[in-house]
Write an enzyme that holds these catalytic residues in place. Structure first.
Site, mmCIF file in Angstrom:
data_model
loop_
_atom_site.group_PDB
_atom_site.id
_atom_site.type_symbol
_atom_site.label_atom_id
_atom_site.label_comp_id
_atom_site.label_asym_id
_atom_site.label_seq_id
_atom_site.Cartn_x
_atom_site.Cartn_y
_atom_site.Cartn_z
ATOM 1 N N SER A 164 0.851 -1.193 0.000
ATOM 2 C CA SER A 164 0.000 0.000 0.000
ATOM 3 C C SER A 164 0.884 1.239 0.000
ATOM 4 C CB SER A 164 -0.896 0.015 1.244
ATOM 5 O OG SER A 164 -1.427 1.314 1.412
ATOM 6 N N HIS A 210 -1.480 -1.495 -3.840
ATOM 7 C CA HIS A 210 -2.784 -1.108 -3.287
ATOM 8 C C HIS A 210 -2.793 0.418 -3.201
ATOM 9 C CE1 HIS A 210 -6.257 -1.831 -0.504
ATOM 10 N NE2 HIS A 210 -5.786 -0.809 0.193
ATOM 11 N N ASP A 260 -4.771 3.665 -1.936
ATOM 12 C CA ASP A 260 -5.793 4.108 -0.984
ATOM 13 C C ASP A 260 -6.293 5.505 -1.353
ATOM 14 O OD1 ASP A 260 -6.042 1.979 0.985
ATOM 15 O OD2 ASP A 260 -3.967 2.444 1.542
ATOM 16 N N MET A 278 -8.776 8.466 -0.677
ATOM 17 C CA MET A 278 -9.581 8.976 0.455
ATOM 18 C C MET A 278 -10.090 10.371 0.146
ATOM 19 S SD MET A 278 -7.151 7.971 3.633
ATOM 20 C CE MET A 278 -6.371 6.367 3.760
ATOM 21 N N HIS A 294 -8.461 1.085 -3.508
ATOM 22 C CA HIS A 294 -9.377 0.994 -2.362
ATOM 23 C C HIS A 294 -10.034 2.353 -2.215
ATOM 24 C CE1 HIS A 294 -9.598 0.455 2.339
ATOM 25 N NE2 HIS A 294 -10.795 0.554 1.785
ATOM 26 N N MET A 303 -11.994 4.809 -0.495
ATOM 27 C CA MET A 303 -12.587 5.261 0.768
ATOM 28 C C MET A 303 -13.236 6.611 0.499
ATOM 29 S SD MET A 303 -9.486 4.008 3.189
ATOM 30 C CE MET A 303 -8.404 3.827 1.785
ATOM 31 N N MET A 307 -11.572 -5.090 6.360
ATOM 32 C CA MET A 307 -10.750 -4.070 7.025
ATOM 33 C C MET A 307 -10.417 -4.539 8.443
ATOM 34 S SD MET A 307 -10.088 -1.748 4.864
ATOM 35 C CE MET A 307 -9.110 -0.784 6.033
ATOM 36 N N ASP A 347 -6.725 -5.781 5.120
ATOM 37 C CA ASP A 347 -6.033 -4.488 5.049
ATOM 38 C C ASP A 347 -6.024 -3.824 6.415
ATOM 39 O OD1 ASP A 347 -5.061 -2.007 4.269
ATOM 40 O OD2 ASP A 347 -6.825 -1.457 3.086
HETATM 41 C C1 DX5 Z 1 -6.051 2.294 5.840
HETATM 42 C C2 DX5 Z 1 -5.665 1.867 4.454
HETATM 43 C C3 DX5 Z 1 -4.635 0.818 4.447
HETATM 44 C C4 DX5 Z 1 -3.318 1.267 5.032
HETATM 45 C C5 DX5 Z 1 -2.641 0.097 5.682
HETATM 46 O O1 DX5 Z 1 -7.097 3.187 5.752
HETATM 47 O O2 DX5 Z 1 -6.796 1.366 3.779
HETATM 48 O O3 DX5 Z 1 -4.433 0.302 3.135
HETATM 49 O O4 DX5 Z 1 -2.468 1.846 4.078
HETATM 50 O O5 DX5 Z 1 -1.561 0.548 6.435
HETATM 51 P P1 DX5 Z 1 -0.783 -0.409 7.465
HETATM 52 O O6 DX5 Z 1 -0.297 -1.596 6.724
HETATM 53 O O7 DX5 Z 1 0.334 0.485 7.960
HETATM 54 O O8 DX5 Z 1 -1.766 -0.731 8.545
HETATM 55 ZN ZN ZN Z 2 -6.510 0.213 1.915
#
Ligand code: DX5
Ligand code: ZN
Length: 222
Positions: A16, A41, A43, A45, A74, A76, A145, A180
């Site tokens: 990620s 991955h 993320d 947001m 992903h 969010m 999650m 994740d």
């Molecule tokens: C959290 C993200 C994850 C995050 C994981 O909101 O969706 O993908 O990057 O980070 P680690 O591996 O540090 O928990």
């Molecule tokens: Zn994620």
């Protein structure tokens, strides 16, 4: 590096980039893929569904120019269907939406699939597995999650494990189970035992002094 992770049932280490240094994203991506990560991955947001803002299609497009690795986005965000076309155009190959933001998850999954990408569904730690079941036939991936989404570096929530088991027994052979949040050397084996196929990891890779060694040590647990 795995070009199409649906062609293998081997466990996949998914880096990620949320914990990457964005000032040098190209070399960060090169580093973790050369170090043995299977794919990436991404993320996304929106500062609305989650209390953080990360990046969107512009960064995905730039990343797309530096690698052929599979891109697992992903989302969010509160309006996944609205922004899905831009994500695919930028180079995302799988889009995972949150069940909490939609009224009819099966319809959302089918809308996203029309774009020609893979489709994932995910749920927050507080959301029961029952919520995603109506969409199970229409997705390629279920993402469990194991932290409250928004930030990397959080503590693993073991409540995710029974949810993973519950989902795994309902999946077809061509579907994948992803987890994740908070995965590292001490937690990844429990995720594996719960049936997880794809292990999303940010801080335990990017913050490691030797990323290649970190990835090898994580894979040795699988
Ligand atoms: C959290 C993200 C994850 C995050 C994981 O909101 O969706 O993908 O990057 O980070 P680690 O591996 O540090 O928990
Ligand atoms: Zn994620």
């Amino acid at each position: 590096m795995t070009i199409d992770p649906f062609t293998t049932t081997e466990p996949q280490i998914v880096a990620s980039i949320l914990s990457a240094d964005f000032a040098k994203l190209g070399s960060e991506i090169g580093d973790v893929l050369a170090g043995g990560a299977d794919f990436l991955h991404l993320d996304v947001m929106d500062g609305h569904f989650v209390p953080n803002i990360s990046f969107g299609p512009a960064i995905i497009k730039s990343a797309r120019h530096v690698t052929r690795a599979f891109f697992d986005a992903h989302l969010m965000i509160s309006e996944p269907v609205r922004y899905a076309p831009a994500m695919v155009k930028a180079g995302a190959q799988s889009l995972t939406f949150h069940v909490e933001v939609v009224d009819d998850p099966a319809t959302t999954a089918r809308e996203i699939r029309k774009l020609g990408c893979r489709v994932g569904i995910t749920l927050n730690p507080a959301t029961p597995v029952e919520k995603i079941l109506p969409a199970l036939d229409d997705v390629d991936v279920v993402l469990i999650m194991s932290v409250v989404p928004g930030f990397s570096g959080q503590k693993f929530m073991p409540e995710a494990l029974p949810k993973a088991r519950e989902v795994k027994k309902r999946l077809r052979k061509n579907q994948r189970l992803e987890m994740d949040g908070g995965l590292h050397l001490e937690t990844i084996a429990a995720a594996r035992d719960a049936g997880v196929d794809w292990f999303v990891i940010a801080s335990a890779i990017f913050d490691a002094p030797d990323r290649k060694a970190a990835i090898a040590a994580l894979r040795a647990k699988l």
